[in-house]
Design a protein around this motif. Sequence first.
Motif, PDB file in Angstrom:
ATOM      1  N   LEU A 131      34.591  71.222  60.049  1.00 51.70           N
ATOM      2  CA  LEU A 131      34.008  70.315  60.920  1.00 51.70           C
ATOM      3  C   LEU A 131      32.648  69.688  60.553  1.00 51.70           C
ATOM      4  O   LEU A 131      32.386  68.646  60.302  1.00 51.70           O
ATOM      5  N   SER A 132      31.627  70.825  60.119  1.00 52.52           N
ATOM      6  CA  SER A 132      30.457  70.696  59.822  1.00 52.52           C
ATOM      7  C   SER A 132      30.251  69.893  58.468  1.00 52.52           C
ATOM      8  O   SER A 132      29.185  69.147  58.457  1.00 52.52           O
ATOM      9  N   SER A 133      31.022  70.146  57.474  1.00 52.36           N
ATOM     10  CA  SER A 133      30.975  69.648  56.277  1.00 52.36           C
ATOM     11  C   SER A 133      31.615  68.099  56.450  1.00 52.36           C
ATOM     12  O   SER A 133      30.816  67.363  55.755  1.00 52.36           O
ATOM     13  N   ALA A 134      32.372  67.803  57.211  1.00 48.34           N
ATOM     14  CA  ALA A 134      32.942  66.620  57.278  1.00 48.34           C
ATOM     15  C   ALA A 134      31.774  65.732  57.974  1.00 48.34           C
ATOM     16  O   ALA A 134      31.611  64.709  57.560  1.00 48.34           O
ATOM     17  N   PHE A 135      30.973  66.168  58.844  1.00 46.04           N
ATOM     18  CA  PHE A 135      30.040  65.620  59.476  1.00 46.04           C
ATOM     19  C   PHE A 135      28.614  65.282  58.681  1.00 46.04           C
ATOM     20  O   PHE A 135      28.176  64.281  58.550  1.00 46.04           O
ATOM     21  N   CYS A 136      28.513  66.373  57.710  1.00 51.91           N
ATOM     22  CA  CYS A 136      27.321  66.141  56.748  1.00 51.91           C
ATOM     23  C   CYS A 136      27.457  65.017  55.842  1.00 51.91           C
ATOM     24  O   CYS A 136      26.724  64.280  55.308  1.00 51.91           O
ATOM     25  N   GLY A 137      29.029  64.914  55.325  1.00 52.56           N
ATOM     26  CA  GLY A 137      29.082  63.639  54.355  1.00 52.56           C
ATOM     27  C   GLY A 137      29.146  62.499  55.201  1.00 52.56           C
ATOM     28  O   GLY A 137      28.917  61.417  54.639  1.00 52.56           O
ATOM     29  N   GLY A 198      29.256  70.876  40.839  1.00 47.45           N
ATOM     30  CA  GLY A 198      28.174  69.828  41.721  1.00 47.45           C
ATOM     31  C   GLY A 198      27.765  68.837  40.743  1.00 47.45           C
ATOM     32  O   GLY A 198      27.737  67.834  41.065  1.00 47.45           O
ATOM     33  N   GLY A 199      27.615  69.234  39.508  1.00 47.99           N
ATOM     34  CA  GLY A 199      27.023  68.020  38.368  1.00 47.99           C
ATOM     35  C   GLY A 199      28.331  67.035  38.322  1.00 47.99           C
ATOM     36  O   GLY A 199      28.194  65.765  38.179  1.00 47.99           O
ATOM     37  N   LEU A 200      29.573  67.697  38.149  1.00 50.18           N
ATOM     38  CA  LEU A 200      30.613  66.824  37.967  1.00 50.18           C
ATOM     39  C   LEU A 200      30.923  65.789  39.023  1.00 50.18           C
ATOM     40  O   LEU A 200      31.082  64.727  38.927  1.00 50.18           O
ATOM     41  N   VAL A 201      30.714  66.405  40.285  1.00 48.23           N
ATOM     42  CA  VAL A 201      30.770  65.326  41.438  1.00 48.23           C
ATOM     43  C   VAL A 201      29.971  64.265  41.716  1.00 48.23           C
ATOM     44  O   VAL A 201      30.180  63.190  42.035  1.00 48.23           O
ATOM     45  N   LEU A 202      28.684  64.797  41.166  1.00 46.98           N
ATOM     46  CA  LEU A 202      27.543  63.908  41.587  1.00 46.98           C
ATOM     47  C   LEU A 202      27.624  62.756  40.366  1.00 46.98           C
ATOM     48  O   LEU A 202      27.250  61.573  40.687  1.00 46.98           O
ATOM     49  N   TRP A 207      27.524  61.156  46.867  1.00 48.76           N
ATOM     50  CA  TRP A 207      27.018  62.350  47.100  1.00 48.76           C
ATOM     51  C   TRP A 207      27.683  62.917  48.410  1.00 48.76           C
ATOM     52  O   TRP A 207      27.769  64.263  48.598  1.00 48.76           O
ATOM     53  N   GLN A 208      28.525  62.335  49.081  1.00 48.38           N
ATOM     54  CA  GLN A 208      29.141  62.800  50.113  1.00 48.38           C
ATOM     55  C   GLN A 208      30.175  63.585  50.010  1.00 48.38           C
ATOM     56  O   GLN A 208      30.644  64.623  50.571  1.00 48.38           O
ATOM     57  N   TRP A 209      30.847  63.770  48.601  1.00 48.41           N
ATOM     58  CA  TRP A 209      31.994  64.507  48.342  1.00 48.41           C
ATOM     59  C   TRP A 209      31.440  65.860  47.939  1.00 48.41           C
ATOM     60  O   TRP A 209      32.309  66.628  48.014  1.00 48.41           O
ATOM     61  N   VAL A 210      30.167  66.313  47.844  1.00 47.98           N
ATOM     62  CA  VAL A 210      29.641  67.514  47.652  1.00 47.98           C
ATOM     63  C   VAL A 210      29.973  68.100  49.025  1.00 47.98           C
ATOM     64  O   VAL A 210      30.320  69.427  48.999  1.00 47.98           O
ATOM     65  N   PHE A 211      30.160  67.651  50.265  1.00 42.72           N
ATOM     66  CA  PHE A 211      30.401  68.373  51.171  1.00 42.72           C
ATOM     67  C   PHE A 211      31.756  68.130  51.739  1.00 42.72           C
ATOM     68  O   PHE A 211      32.450  68.923  52.276  1.00 42.72           O
TER      69      PHE A 211
END
Length: 545
Positions: A131-137, A198-202, A207-211
């Motif tokens: 839940l918190s990860s989704a909200f962070c994004g 992280g480098g691949l995602v960014l 950036w939201q996909w990091v969370f």
Amino acid sequence: MPVVVPVAGRPSGAATNDPASGPASIAALRDAVLKGREPPPARTVASLASYRWLVVGTVCIGAVMGQLDASIAQLLLPRLELEFSARLSTVSWVAVAYVLAMAAFLPIFARLADLVGRKLMYTGGFLLFVLSSAFCGLAPNIPVLIAFRVLQGIASALLGSNGIAIVVAAAGPERRGRALGILAAAQAVGLSAGPAIGGLVLDMLNWQWVFWINVPVGLAGAVAGWFVLPPTRNLPVDTRFDWKGALLIAPALTALMAALNEGYAWGATSPLLLGSALLAVILLTLFVRSERRAEAPLIDLRLFRRRAFSAGITAGLLSYAALFGLFFLMPFILVRAYGDSIFAAGLRLCIVPVMLGVVAPIGGALYDRLGARLPTVLGMFICVGASVMLYAALEGTPDSLPLVMLALAGFGVGQGLFISPNNSAIMAAAPTSLTGEAGGLLNVTRSCGVSVGVAAASSLLAWRLAVLTGSGHNTLHANVPHLLSAGRDVIVLLGGFAAIAAAISLTQASRKPQLYANDGKARQADASRFVQKGNRASCTQRRSQ
């Protein structure tokens, strides 16, 4: 006739043939929500010969997820600085808030788990992390993101305060070292995969996909926890909770961690730093006095009277300080002195947790055979040797990179030999009734070690750069020789941490744990003596008052 599973880590006396009582039933979900009753594992899972290792594997999901999130977040900070046009001092709290919340709530959740059970708290930790990860994004600005990172840190504390205790109960004393070695390897996998993922995602996504990548992993962990983990056995009759201690420990650790993490950024004479340090001292003093008088303390301070426990906690803090001080220093060296990109530097640094993950199960197996002293001392001596090699190899030339990588690999090997035997010795020193509390303290130690290592490395690096160049605010202005010289001074400090940890580890027991850990009656008598000593001490204190 119900099937009773008597081995360590399985629910004793649980009726597993009745589908209505299984975790897939509506009744089990209703009882969990309304009564806090932990369901038994799925019958087909609990009947497997490898069941105890499935429990360990389920805990490893949380270990990988927590370390992956922590390491990815470090790479995210420069992107957030650009996305929100925020100051670096503000953006840094995206990382710091997570550590602060986790450290503050770990002792509280560890004690609650000993009272009410670990399965529901651990599974709930997965759900809260999702839940918190989704909200962070979905956060629209930095302050909101920091608030949701606090919630994410609380979820991580739910996982961290229960994971070690669940693994120890499932594996049993004779397999404790191997199980904790596997857990350490899982943490290393998450730590090493973070920079690469992280480098691949960014590079490819927002950036939201990091969370958001935490969401499917967390859901898988919650489902696995519900169907695999056993209910907690032997819950105490006395369920009193030390609310006074809980109200003191959270702000005390928050003030301490804030002072450690932000000391250099605020400045040595800053009112914020001085105020945080003074507040931490006052609150920790009040907490210790409160715990000594409490009938059911949040942290039983008598644990620290045990040499194996206090030595293991201190040595563990120093080893994590050395490890994360190295993680802080080397990206600056690789990027500024060797000309690597951030992604390439992250890949090079992966060799440390990769080697840690490879060697950690070996360290756990050595503990099961030989005890804690040999692998822990050997591991820290290898770290000292790797620090010497790294000091000599830092020249800033392409020809020196192979030796630098070899030194980093050696550092990972040493940490891998040390961590799981030291963790096993700490858990073995605690009575069975305080396993969750000891596991929570172990994770608090890791958080404090991270802060000590990063704070010490950053402060020394900045001070040496200020001496050499006249300014220590950042590394951008420093030329390569000055940066390498300051970096070598930091390496000496980190090697000193490892040397002190090795010296402390010499006090660990050298006998094989099988001689005493397999004897359940001896463990029970040991716990009884522990309680009787505390009762006598309490009576003496009351008479003196």
